[in-house]
Scaffold this motif. Structure first.
Motif, PDB file in Angstrom:
ATOM      1  N   UNK A   1       0.850  -1.282  -0.164  1.00 37.49           N
ATOM      2  CA  UNK A   1      -0.065  -0.191   0.123  1.00 37.49           C
ATOM      3  C   UNK A   1       1.067   1.323   0.020  1.00 37.49           C
ATOM      4  N   UNK A   2       1.778   1.281   0.641  1.00 41.16           N
ATOM      5  CA  UNK A   2       2.926   2.403   0.881  1.00 41.16           C
ATOM      6  C   UNK A   2       4.005   2.742  -0.111  1.00 41.16           C
ATOM      7  N   UNK A   3       4.080   1.670  -1.141  1.00 41.01           N
ATOM      8  CA  UNK A   3       5.183   1.869  -2.082  1.00 41.01           C
ATOM      9  C   UNK A   3       4.757   3.102  -2.949  1.00 41.01           C
ATOM     10  N   UNK A   4       5.993   3.731  -3.469  1.00 41.47           N
ATOM     11  CA  UNK A   4       5.674   4.909  -4.321  1.00 41.47           C
ATOM     12  C   UNK A   4       4.671   4.587  -5.582  1.00 41.47           C
ATOM     13  N   UNK A   5       4.567   3.484  -6.106  1.00 43.31           N
ATOM     14  CA  UNK A   5       4.047   3.126  -7.238  1.00 43.31           C
ATOM     15  C   UNK A   5       2.265   3.051  -6.995  1.00 43.31           C
ATOM     16  N   UNK A   6       2.026   3.021  -5.678  1.00 45.01           N
ATOM     17  CA  UNK A   6       0.785   2.863  -4.884  1.00 45.01           C
ATOM     18  C   UNK A   6       0.215   3.714  -4.467  1.00 45.01           C
ATOM     19  N   UNK A   7       1.000   4.884  -4.089  1.00 42.15           N
ATOM     20  CA  UNK A   7       0.231   6.163  -3.408  1.00 42.15           C
ATOM     21  C   UNK A   7      -0.616   6.639  -4.238  1.00 42.15           C
ATOM     22  N   UNK A   8      -1.761   6.877  -3.552  1.00 45.03           N
ATOM     23  CA  UNK A   8      -2.823   7.636  -4.342  1.00 45.03           C
ATOM     24  C   UNK A   8      -3.509   6.700  -5.128  1.00 45.03           C
ATOM     25  N   UNK A   9      -3.251   5.601  -5.178  1.00 45.97           N
ATOM     26  CA  UNK A   9      -4.025   4.516  -6.137  1.00 45.97           C
ATOM     27  C   UNK A   9      -4.829   3.486  -5.096  1.00 45.97           C
ATOM     28  N   UNK A  10      -5.763   2.869  -5.704  1.00 44.69           N
ATOM     29  CA  UNK A  10      -6.699   1.691  -5.048  1.00 44.69           C
ATOM     30  C   UNK A  10      -7.155   2.253  -3.961  1.00 44.69           C
ATOM     31  N   UNK A  11      -8.145   3.311  -4.449  1.00 42.84           N
ATOM     32  CA  UNK A  11      -8.789   4.180  -3.460  1.00 42.84           C
ATOM     33  C   UNK A  11     -10.135   3.622  -2.922  1.00 42.84           C
ATOM     34  N   UNK A  12     -10.671   2.775  -3.794  1.00 43.15           N
ATOM     35  CA  UNK A  12     -12.192   2.221  -3.601  1.00 43.15           C
ATOM     36  C   UNK A  12     -12.146   1.123  -2.716  1.00 43.15           C
TER      37      UNK A  12
END
Length: 659
Positions: free
Chosen positions: A286-297
């Motif tokens: 969840x906290x990887x740079x590629x995932x920050x701000x994504x997978x929000x729902x």
């Protein structure tokens, strides 16, 4: 290098990744414009050796490789080792809410490894890959399961180093053995995967958290990147037993929710009707740079509908949230219901940036009647696109005249400069006739029938070509002059949406004495028949990135023509095309790549393998106004639903919170 997005999983981009899963058949017969979401592209990595000779033998992996957190095909990745998040996301995006999406037809399996059955939409949400793309670059990827990758200057092998914190949803670590096993089962059990990765000679565990892929050639700049797109499956789970004690089998269909490592897991489902993915609260990445701000729902649900009419009515009734409209007529006439007028439903056009496409009527060259290029050109001359665009499409579309339409890779005019040099060199190497003389003398154009006189002239030219190809008119019917066999075509469709187009074409072909029959089947039958290459003509095509490469072999290469499930729908077998594809793959630099792609485009067009269709340089979207997105969307995709989020205030104005 298109990216892999298994069954509408990751950010909304249709790229080479969608091809590598083995799930799809390219663009379905329902696609009248561009596919949902822009194609992700750009140029990427270091200069490559020329393709004037056979690929060099692969080198042994030296000690002390240089590790990188990201890679690009030409040049350098935009984001450095210390980037915190992609520029196009909102790092503070709120989590929560449900987004409801639609799918057509049905599903009967959660296993997309094998090319059997119909996998559920969205399965890629539950699996992580070694690398993941950036949506504001065309061909750059950054570590997801992998912390870093390393490869030599000649691209003859690649190493991936796993993140030690990577976990399956049961808490078990993701291991190098999982990666190797996943690659082996994919390439052993899926012919499309086997073909795509045929240059990988070995996948092996070479150290703690380390996997090495060795290639059978050097100089192919894409190979280190495309193996990073492989979906990774849990070996321990698939080799175990289910809750009834039965041994699992990755070579068979299953409706047991599989174990994954991604941001979502399967929550609930009714096979063939609906499937809901739930966000994993303790997702390891969840906290990887590629995932920050994504997978929000918190949840993503797909509801299935039997046809497009039922789907549209369900959307109007607020049964799902986001609809990509493929029909020009429907876009022009059906979106005047009260929710649109009240602002509860928003209509938007998302521009398609930096992506190419070819869609059209594709005759199956495995059928003898389509093997003569004069016949194929006659079929194009019979198509009155101008009337269709006026009557059926409300003037919304543009006629496609390139396999890379809408990009700098599209050919035009007559060949010159480096492109002419490549064509001349390839013509000297290929068998006589592999490149038509017209490539050097006549720019490709589609027939135009804006007036009755122009249409008559097109039909006269079409009949002349058919006569030259050995067909004559008898009693109002076109027949083979030698065998007396009537010229009949079955147009295979996977739904009723395209029938009105087929009927228009049927009337035109009848003037040439050709009998066109429309055959509409359900989605499962359509998929199976196209996989088996059991069709006369289909309407489909190929999305293209700005950095074409190995996938062109699958699209147009001779070796793929006989492969079951191949996206070489036409069955193209042309030695010159094969040589030109090699020129693309081994291009020295961007200029060489563009020139080689122009040359390939020009030869494909001159052979009339496709009766080109039409497109809109944008994606038409109707959505219920419950969602927000970053102020700046990425350059190459709309990013829905990955980087959007549920907006409680907007949802409150609609007066209903979906459950």
């Amino acid at each position: 290098m298109p990216r892999k997005t298994p069954s509408a999983a990751r950010p909304a981009a249709v790229t080479r990744r969608s091809f590598t899963t083995g799930l799809g058949l390219g663009l379905s017969a329902l696609v009248l414009a561009r596919p949902a979401g822009a194609l992700a592209q750009q140029a990427g990595a270091a200069a490559q050796p020329a393709a004037t000779a056979a690929p060099a033998p692969a080198a042994a992996a030296p000690a002390g490789p240089v590790w990188h957190t990201g890679g690009a095909l030409i040049g350098k990745p935009r984001y450095g080792d210390d980037f915190r998040h992609f520029d196009y996301v909102n790092p503070d995006a709120p989590k929560g809410g449900l987004v409801r999406l639609s799918a057509d037809g049905t599903f009967d399996t959660y296993n997309f490894v094998i090319p059997k059955g119909t996998p559920a939409a969205g399965l890629g949400l539950i699996y992580d890959t070694l690398m993941t793309p950036s949506l504001d670059e065309s061909s750059s990827e950054y570590g997801l399961l992998a912390a870093a990758l390393a490869y030599p200057d000649d691209y003859s092998w690649v190493k991936y180093r796993l993140r030690p914190e990577a976990r399956w949803h049961d808490g078990t670590p993701v291991t190098p053995e999982d990666v190797v096993w996943s690659f082996e089962v994919l390439t052993r059990n899926n012919p499309q995967q086997q073909y795509y990765y045929r240059h990988v000679t070995k996948a092996e565990v070479t150290g703690k958290d380390e996997i090495t892929f060795t290639f059978d050639q050097a100089g192919n700049r894409e190979l280190p990147h495309i193996v990073g797109q492989v979906s990774v499956f849990p070996k321990h789970w698939w080799e175990g037993t289910d809750d009834k004690g039965r041994k699992r089998d990755i070579t068979a269909g299953t409706l047991e929710p599989p174990l994954g490592s991604g941001a979502y897991r399967i929550g609930s489902a009714v096979p063939g009707r609906t499937i809901t993915y739930e966000r994993v609260a303790d997702y390891w990445g969840a906290n990887l740079p590629v995932n920050i701000g994504a997978n929000n729902f918190d949840a993503i649900r797909y509801d299935y509908f039997r046809d497009d009419t039922a789907e549209l009515e369900a959307f109007k009734a607020d049964q799902f949230d986001w609809r990509v409209e493929s029909s020009a007529k429907t876009w022009a006439t059906a979106y005047d219901f009260p929710a649109v007028k009240d602002g509860k439903v928003v209509l938007e056009l998302f521009p398609t940036r930096g992506s190419g496409i070819m869609v059209g009527f594709i005759p199956n060259l495995r059928r003898a009647q389509f093997q003569d290029p004069r016949v194929r050109r006659a079929l194009n001359l019979a198509l009155n696109y101008e009337r269709m665009n006026r009557i059926l499409f409300f003037g919304q579309y543009q006629r496609i005249n390139s396999y890379f339409y809408g990009t700098e890779l599209a050919s035009g005019g007559l060949p010159q400069g480096r492109e002419l040099e490549i064509l001349t060199e390839v013509r000297a190497k290929a068998p006589a006739g592999s490149i038509p003389d017209s490539v050097f003398t006549t720019p490709y154009t589609n027939p135009v029938a804006e007036t009755p006189a122009a249409e008559r002239a097109n039909f006269e030219q079409a009949m002349k070509l058919l006569n030259e190809a050995g067909y004559v008119m008898k009693g109002g019917q076109l027949v083979n002059a030698g065998t007396g066999q009537p010229f009949r075509i079955e147009f295979l469709l996977n739904g009723p949406t395209f029938e009105r187009v087929g009927l228009q074409y049927k009337q035109s072909l009848a003037r040439l004495g050709i009998e066109l029959t429309l055959r509409t089947v359900d989605s499962s039958q359509y998929v199976n028949r196209v996989r088996a290459q059991d069709f006369d003509v289909i309407y489909t095509g190929w999305p293209q990135s700005l950095s074409p490469g190995n996938e062109q072999r699958a699209f147009f290469g001779s070796d793929s023509a006989g492969e079951a499930g191949s996206p070489n729908y036409a069955g193209i077998r042309n030695p010159a095309v094969d040589l030109l594809i090699d020129r693309i793959i081994y291009a020295r630099d961007r200029d060489d790549l563009v020139a080689a792609t122009h040359a390939l485009d020009r030869v494909l067009l001159a052979e009339d393998y496709v009766i080109p269709g039409w497109t809109l340089p944008a994606t038409r979207v109707a959505r219920w106004n419950r969602f927000a997105h970053p102020e700046r969307l990425p350059d190459y995709a709309d990013g829905f639903p990955s980087i959007w989020w549920f907006d409680t205030a907007l949802a409150g104005k609609i007066g209903r919170i979906p459950q």
